[in-house]
Design an enzyme around this catalytic site. Structure first.
Site, mmCIF file in Angstrom:
data_model
loop_
_atom_site.group_PDB
_atom_site.id
_atom_site.type_symbol
_atom_site.label_atom_id
_atom_site.label_comp_id
_atom_site.label_asym_id
_atom_site.label_seq_id
_atom_site.Cartn_x
_atom_site.Cartn_y
_atom_site.Cartn_z
ATOM 1 N N LYS A 54 0.842 -1.205 0.000
ATOM 2 C CA LYS A 54 0.000 0.000 0.000
ATOM 3 C C LYS A 54 0.875 1.253 0.000
ATOM 4 O O LYS A 54 0.621 2.201 -0.747
ATOM 5 C CB LYS A 54 -0.912 0.003 1.248
ATOM 6 N N GLN A 98 -4.689 -1.722 9.975
ATOM 7 C CA GLN A 98 -4.538 -3.027 9.322
ATOM 8 C C GLN A 98 -5.087 -4.154 10.206
ATOM 9 O O GLN A 98 -4.773 -4.237 11.386
ATOM 10 C CB GLN A 98 -3.054 -3.261 8.992
ATOM 11 N N ASP A 121 -11.603 2.344 4.361
ATOM 12 C CA ASP A 121 -11.859 0.898 4.336
ATOM 13 C C ASP A 121 -13.367 0.618 4.258
ATOM 14 O O ASP A 121 -13.773 -0.505 3.942
ATOM 15 C CB ASP A 121 -11.320 0.261 5.626
#
Ligand code: NAD
Length: 293
Positions: A54, A98, A121
């Site tokens: 990422k 994460q 997200d």
């Protein structure tokens, strides 16, 4: 033998990222640099790989990107405070914590703390509600959004199709089913899960089969209707001493036996995985644009 269309996530993701690059340039001209903060607690090896990839993609697109690595012993309160600081930081438009965090962390509480406008997200309850309500102002979780993009770009008809999603997680299965059943996609959707009976029979009904389970090569040829479209979300590490890393990646679908039956299929790696990152960056560009309004 049929030769299926291989749904090449790498090249479709590259096209999405080129759009993001153009939008980023426009924002830079207005003095705004899209900013993404990725928070990693502990040292889960797969998470390290995802976070690294990422960060590289962010750098390539000219984003401002921050990687916050915290020790596994980080407390709930300390992590909440990191999120609050990022919420208040005007240079950050997207925040991602994460998954999975260490076991002592209440992940739901952390997600709820993220400003929904920075929840790239799409996991915050406000964004989940918007997905259910088909309110396009919310953020859609990146993996199912990536699967939908793969279907759309590949010209796969969802209208009236029988879709079966295996897996009911909030990250993949449920949002995937909601997107497929939406008034844009109009599929007829079944969600199967660990307690479903006759899983093979349910899967055989599918014109579009989405596997998001986390069990290597679980979906066999006799689970798949000839001509079905198969989207394999699974990323499983199988020990393999012939590889330098000591493992190989396998999806949830037994690719070798299923591919010849299918009309289109995603490979693992190189299918859904690259799409997830591309959609994350797309969401972040959108968050940055929204912050200018
Ligand atoms: P999860 O563990 O949260 O959910 C798994 C789901 O599978 C559950 O809903 C469970 O009911 C179902 N399930 C488990 N065993 C089953 C069985 N025997 N039969 C039927 N259903 C069963 O996992 P997740 O976060 O949804 O991820 C699923 C897979 O997708 C994993 O392999 C993960 O690594 C992968 N993943 C890939 C990406 C990507 O970018 N490609 C992103 C997220 C997750």
């Amino acid at each position: 033998m049929n030769s299926p269309k291989i749904l090449d996530g790498k090249s479709i993701a590259a096209a999405v990222l080129e759009e993001c690059r153009a939008e980023t340039l426009e924002l830079l001209e207005k003095g705004i640099r899209p900013g993404l903060a990725v928070v990693l607690v502990g040292s889960d090896p797969a998470s390290q790989v995802y976070v690294g990839s990422k960060a590289r993609t962010c750098a390539d697109l000219g984003f401002y990107s921050v990687k916050i690595e915290l020790p596994a012993e980080t407390t709930q309160e300390e992590l909440l405070q990191v999120v609050r600081n990022l919420n208040a930081d005007a240079t950050i438009h997207g925040i991602l914590v994460q998954s999975p965090p260490p076991k002592h962390i209440d992940e739901d509480a952390i997600i709820r703390e993220i400003d929904p406008r920075k929840d790239v997200d799409g996991f915050h309850p406000e964004n989940v509600a918007k997905l259910v309500l088909e309110d396009a102002t919310g953020f859609v979780p990146c993996t199912p959004a990536g699967c939908m993009k793969l279907l759309e770009v590949s010209g796969i008809e969802t209208n009236g199709a029988e879709a079966v999603v295996i897996g009911r997680s909030m990250i993949v299965g449920k949002p995937m089913a909601l997107l497929l059943v939406s008034k844009i996609s109009n599929a007829t959707v079944t969600i199967a899960h660990s307690r479903s009976k006759n899983l093979a029979g349910i899967c055989r009904r599918a014109d579009i089969l989405i596997a998001a389970v986390g069990r290597p090569e679980m979906v066999k040829a006799d689970w798949v209707k000839p001509g079905a479209v198969v989207i394999d979300v699974g990323i499983n590490r199988i020990p393999d001493l012939s590889k330098k890393s000591g493992f190989r990646l396998a999806g949830d679908v037994a690719y070798e036996e299923v591919a010849p039956l299918s009309s289109a299929i995603t490979p693992v790696p190189g299918g859904v995985g690259p799409m997830t990152i591309a959609m994350l960056l797309q969401n972040t560009v959108r968050a940055a644009e929204m912050a200018t309004r």
